[in-house]
Design an enzyme around this catalytic site. Structure first.
Site, short mmCIF file in Angstrom:
data_model
loop_
_atom_site.label_atom_id
_atom_site.label_comp_id
_atom_site.label_asym_id
_atom_site.label_seq_id
_atom_site.Cartn_x
_atom_site.Cartn_y
_atom_site.Cartn_z
N VAL A 14 0.84 -1.21 0.00
CA VAL A 14 0.00 0.00 0.00
C VAL A 14 0.87 1.25 0.00
O VAL A 14 0.62 2.21 -0.74
CB VAL A 14 -0.97 -0.01 1.20
CG1 VAL A 14 -1.78 1.27 1.25
CG2 VAL A 14 -1.90 -1.23 1.12
N ALA A 43 9.61 5.48 6.53
CA ALA A 43 10.36 4.65 7.48
C ALA A 43 9.75 3.26 7.48
O ALA A 43 8.53 3.09 7.40
CB ALA A 43 10.31 5.24 8.88
N ARG A 46 12.08 -2.71 7.58
CA ARG A 46 12.84 -3.47 6.59
C ARG A 46 13.18 -2.57 5.41
O ARG A 46 12.28 -1.93 4.86
CB ARG A 46 11.96 -4.63 6.12
CG ARG A 46 12.73 -5.74 5.46
CD ARG A 46 11.78 -6.82 4.99
NE ARG A 46 11.99 -7.06 3.58
CZ ARG A 46 11.12 -7.60 2.75
NH1 ARG A 46 9.94 -7.96 3.19
NH2 ARG A 46 11.40 -7.79 1.49
N LYS A 103 -7.36 -1.24 10.07
CA LYS A 103 -8.69 -1.51 10.64
C LYS A 103 -8.64 -2.03 12.06
O LYS A 103 -9.49 -1.72 12.88
CB LYS A 103 -9.48 -2.47 9.75
CG LYS A 103 -8.75 -3.75 9.41
CD LYS A 103 -8.60 -3.91 7.92
CE LYS A 103 -7.46 -4.85 7.63
NZ LYS A 103 -6.99 -4.81 6.29
N GLU A 127 -10.14 6.08 5.56
CA GLU A 127 -10.92 5.58 4.42
C GLU A 127 -10.43 4.21 3.96
O GLU A 127 -11.22 3.32 3.59
CB GLU A 127 -10.83 6.59 3.26
CG GLU A 127 -11.60 6.21 2.03
CD GLU A 127 -13.09 6.18 2.28
OE1 GLU A 127 -13.70 7.24 2.42
OE2 GLU A 127 -13.66 5.06 2.33
N VAL A 130 -11.53 0.26 5.42
CA VAL A 130 -12.70 -0.57 5.09
C VAL A 130 -12.89 -0.61 3.58
O VAL A 130 -13.03 0.43 2.94
CB VAL A 130 -13.99 -0.02 5.75
CG1 VAL A 130 -15.17 -0.93 5.44
CG2 VAL A 130 -13.82 0.12 7.25
N ASP A 199 -11.04 -10.06 10.35
CA ASP A 199 -10.82 -8.88 9.51
C ASP A 199 -12.17 -8.20 9.18
O ASP A 199 -12.31 -6.97 9.28
CB ASP A 199 -10.10 -9.32 8.23
CG ASP A 199 -9.92 -8.18 7.25
OD1 ASP A 199 -9.00 -7.38 7.44
OD2 ASP A 199 -10.71 -8.09 6.28
N LYS A 203 -13.79 -4.40 10.27
CA LYS A 203 -14.37 -3.43 9.34
C LYS A 203 -15.81 -3.11 9.72
O LYS A 203 -16.26 -1.96 9.65
CB LYS A 203 -14.29 -3.97 7.92
CG LYS A 203 -12.83 -4.09 7.42
CD LYS A 203 -12.73 -4.94 6.17
CE LYS A 203 -11.30 -5.07 5.68
NZ LYS A 203 -11.13 -6.12 4.66
N1 HSE Z 1 -7.34 -9.34 3.85
C1 HSE Z 1 -8.26 -8.30 3.47
C2 HSE Z 1 -9.32 -8.89 2.58
C3 HSE Z 1 -7.52 -7.22 2.75
O1 HSE Z 1 -9.21 -10.06 2.18
O2 HSE Z 1 -10.29 -8.21 2.28
C4 HSE Z 1 -7.85 -5.84 3.13
O3 HSE Z 1 -8.39 -5.65 4.38
#
Ligand code: HSE
Length: 435
Positions: A14, A43, A46, A103, A127, A130, A199, A203
């Protein structure tokens, strides 16, 4: 106008997308933002010498970024709810606006971070947290700001959607579809967060805070993943006119707000049922708009970077005019978040039963004794081949909407029948209709 100087924590997909979008669209972004947006510092723990930093200075110490004098805005792209939360917090305490795609940080620590941002009078924008490139946060806080939101539902985990699509299209079992997702880079080596619904629950907690003023309440989201979905259930659902999707659903009721993440049978004619692969979609029902549907890429470097840069543009604009009131103020009185026991849904039941007369009637009696109406059912003759060779057959039923407590009790009673020879499968059904 001085440029807006950005410090980026993290140098993954990203962050690289943010560098690329800012460079690729520099002139049009400047025109829209009213000033140039320049990444001055990056920064990452790695080093990635192969990445073109487009003039930014690199450091291995992410803690450098929040207080650095060459940084006006901090972009946090490390993820997780440890160090990343400290970085966000420390940037806000320095009086710097923050943009994050994180998130977990917002869903779990959003109330505290929002309080710090408001106290310091700076923006905390997320933004990208989600549904990746879909502008669902801006839609809730701006485009739909005139509405009382009644409910929302979405496919908000691309990995789960990809796996369910693979199982549905190719008849693969969960393990093979997951392996394919991993091979293509759509699932992590440890896929738990995606396939167990965590995940998506992060969201949904964020969407609830914005749509219903609940505060950021990840702890109150009921969470089920897709790892127990079988090709048989997908096939029976198809025969009954449904697709199985992993949905986040939140609904305002008189008693409070329901928030749940789980596999769901959706009518196959509904647009949401036809959102496939890694794509995301969020359906929002407002009292003035009725249903609105947002569709797009929920992950990936450039789509997520699009959301991050949009947040930067908003900050660049706000800092050249008077600071606007926060887009998501702390609620005066947060509504209660309801436990799953307070929910009502229709249900799909698959009941592995001995192949002898009267079993369906006994199951139907147990349901009718609890006022549960049967919407549709599959008879033994329609059982799919793999199971029809056994001495037992599946009874497949879709009920009409029923309170969670009632269906739990009914399933326990059905499970206890001597004719029932395996675990009863229960999956919720939602019509996602306007009413
Ligand atoms: N792992 C998440 C998904 C990616 O599969 O939607 C972004 O949150």
């Amino acid at each position: 106008m001085q440029p807006l100087r950005v410090g980026v924590c993290g140098l993954g997909t990203v962050a690289q997308g943010v560098l690329e979008v800012l460079a690729r669209n520099a002139d049009l972004i400047e025109r829209r933002a009213g000033r140039r947006i320049v990444v001055t510092r990056v920064a990452s723990r790695r080093a990635r010498t192969e990445v073109d930093l487009r003039g930014a200075t690199f450091s291995l110490d992410v803690a450098d970024i929040p207080g650095h004098p060459d940084v006006d805005v901090v972009v946090e792209l490390i993820g997780g709810d440890g160090l990343a939360v400290e970085l966000i917090s420390s940037a806000l305490e320095c009086g710097k606006p923050v943009v994050t795609a994180n998130k977990a940080a917002i869903a779990r620590h959003g109330d505290r971070l929002r309080e710090t941002a408001q106290r310091q009078g700076v923006a905390l924008n997320f933004e990208a947290a989600v549904a990746g490139g879909i502008p669902i946060i801006a839609s809730l806080t701006q485009g739909l700001a005139a509405n009382r939101i009644d409910w929302l539902a979405g496919i908000i985990n691309g990995t789960s959607n990809f796996i369910l699509t693979g199982m549905s299209d190719g008849g693969a079992d969960f393990a093979s579809a997951l392996a394919e997702a991993q091979r293509l880079g759509y699932a992590e080596a440890d896929p738990t967060f995606d396939v167990e619904g965590i995940d998506a629950a992060h969201k949904l907690a964020i969407l609830c805070a914005l749509a219903f003023d609940t505060g950021f309440r990840f702890d109150a989201v009921y969470t089920e993943g897709i790892s127990r979905i079988t090709p048989e259930d997908i096939e029976y659902a198809r025969r009954l006119g449904y697709r199985i999707k992993h949905l986040g659903i939140a609904r305002r009721t008189v008693a409070g707000v329901e928030a749940r993440v789980h596999p769901t049978l959706v009518p196959d004619t509904h647009l949401v049922a036809n959102v496939n692969g890694v794509m995301n979609a969020v359906l929002v029902h407002g009292d003035a708009t009725g249903s609105t549907l947002f569709y797009g890429a929920g992950a990936g470097g450039l789509p997520t970077a699009s959301a991050v840069v949009a947040d930067l543009v908003e900050i660049a604009r706000a800092t050249r005019c008077a600071a606007p009131p926060p887009a998501y103020p702390a609620p005066l009185e947060a509504p209660a978040m309801l436990p799953i026991e307070a929910a009502t849904s229709a249900h799909y039941l698959r009941i592995p039963s001995l192949d002898r007369p009267g079993v369906f009637a006994r199951v139907a009696t147990l349901l009718s004794e609890r006022d549960i109406s049967i919407e549709s059912a599959l008879q033994r003759a329609q059982a799919i081949h793999a199971e029809s060779q056994n001495a037992w057959v599946p009874i497949v039923i879709v009920t009409q909407p029923v309170a969670e407590r009632v269906i739990q009790e009914a399933v326990a009673a059905v499970q206890a029948l001597p004719d029932v020879v395996g675990e009863v499968v229960r999956i919720r059904v939602e019509d996602l209709a306007d009413a």
